[in-house]
Design an enzyme around this catalytic site. Structure first.
Site, PDB file in Angstrom:
ATOM      1  N   HIS A  30       9.477 -65.614  65.359  1.00  0.00           N
ATOM      2  CA  HIS A  30       9.957 -66.686  64.267  1.00  0.00           C
ATOM      3  C   HIS A  30      10.686 -66.038  62.901  1.00  0.00           C
ATOM      4  O   HIS A  30      10.109 -64.469  62.679  1.00  0.00           O
ATOM      5  CB  HIS A  30       8.971 -67.793  63.744  1.00  0.00           C
TER       6      HIS A  30
HETATM    7  P1  TYD Z   1       2.241 -68.966  63.706  1.00  0.00           P
HETATM    8  O1  TYD Z   1       2.770 -68.842  62.324  1.00  0.00           O
HETATM    9  O2  TYD Z   1       3.262 -69.372  64.751  1.00  0.00           O
HETATM   10  O3  TYD Z   1       1.390 -67.761  64.483  1.00  0.00           O
HETATM   11  P2  TYD Z   1       1.871 -66.398  65.041  1.00  0.00           P
HETATM   12  O4  TYD Z   1       3.252 -66.044  63.872  1.00  0.00           O
HETATM   13  O5  TYD Z   1       0.898 -65.351  64.513  1.00  0.00           O
HETATM   14  O6  TYD Z   1       2.317 -66.439  66.282  1.00  0.00           O
HETATM   15  O7  TYD Z   1       1.210 -69.972  63.780  1.00  0.00           O
HETATM   16  C1  TYD Z   1       0.089 -70.499  64.948  1.00  0.00           C
HETATM   17  C2  TYD Z   1      -0.360 -71.694  64.539  1.00  0.00           C
HETATM   18  O8  TYD Z   1      -1.334 -71.644  63.403  1.00  0.00           O
HETATM   19  C3  TYD Z   1       0.342 -73.064  64.256  1.00  0.00           C
HETATM   20  O9  TYD Z   1       0.029 -74.158  64.912  1.00  0.00           O
HETATM   21  C4  TYD Z   1       0.641 -73.056  62.705  1.00  0.00           C
HETATM   22  C5  TYD Z   1      -1.023 -72.917  62.409  1.00  0.00           C
HETATM   23  N1  TYD Z   1      -1.069 -71.947  61.150  1.00  0.00           N
HETATM   24  C6  TYD Z   1      -1.633 -72.638  59.908  1.00  0.00           C
HETATM   25  O10 TYD Z   1      -2.003 -73.980  60.082  1.00  0.00           O
HETATM   26  N2  TYD Z   1      -1.504 -71.859  58.981  1.00  0.00           N
HETATM   27  C7  TYD Z   1      -1.203 -70.677  58.676  1.00  0.00           C
HETATM   28  O11 TYD Z   1      -1.170 -70.255  57.668  1.00  0.00           O
HETATM   29  C8  TYD Z   1      -0.348 -69.969  59.828  1.00  0.00           C
HETATM   30  C9  TYD Z   1      -0.149 -68.537  59.585  1.00  0.00           C
HETATM   31  C10 TYD Z   1      -0.525 -70.543  61.156  1.00  0.00           C
END
Ligand code: TYD
Length: 140
Positions: A57
């Site tokens: 992303h």
């Molecule tokens: P995401 O940012 O997509 O993870 P990565 O980039 O590590 O693959 O987040 C994964 C899940 O965790 C998503 O449902 C949102 C949640 N999340 C939070 O609630 N707070 C946060 O600070 C982060 C980074 C993620």
């Protein structure tokens, strides 16, 4: 919305350095010293299963330091024109990711811990999760 023109070459690998003594090392990240933004959030990734990737992303505004607090992993940065691959494998090195770039983290070593320092609290509206939306945002 302004189209963000940051490129992958605006991201840098910062040597945070370490304080070493016979009892081990300390690495310190401090606002205004070796951190170009104020930290509003810290999170860490761990127990990542072998072969998994994270990220996939971009963010409109979030700026981050990404640190391999333990173990190693690779990061692909993408500005819709250029791609850059960075390996992080030292707890005293930080990858500074500027806003507006697509990123993927992969090739995690077993037991690795990825520490992320962010300039904003969590906000789902700051994410671009679809690659075609990202290309449009970048004007490509
Ligand atoms: P995401 O940012 O997509 O993870 P990565 O980039 O590590 O693959 O987040 C994964 C899940 O965790 C998503 O449902 C949102 C949640 N999340 C939070 O609630 N707070 C946060 O600070 C982060 C980074 C993620």
């Amino acid at each position: 919305m302004l189209i963000n023109k940051n490129t992958v070459f605006d991201c840098s690998i910062i040597d945070i350095s370490k304080i070493h003594n016979k009892a081990g090392n300390i690495t310190v990240v401090e606002n205004d010293v070796n951190l170009p933004f104020d930290v509003k959030r810290i999170y860490y990734l761990y127990d990542v299963p072998g072969g998994e990737s994270r990220g996939g992303h971009a963010h409109y505004e979030l700026e981050q330091y990404i640190i391999a607090a333990s173990g190693s992993f690779d990061v692909i940065l993408d500005d819709a024109v250029n791609k850059r691959r960075v390996t992080l494998n030292r707890p005293y090195m930080a990858l500074h990711i500027v806003p507006g770039l697509w990123r993927e983290l992969f090739n995690f070593s077993s037991g690795s811990i990825t520490m992320v320092l962010g300039s904003q609290v969590y906000n789902e509206k700051d994410y671009i999760r679809n690659y075609n939306d990202f290309l449009k945002y970048r004007g490509e």
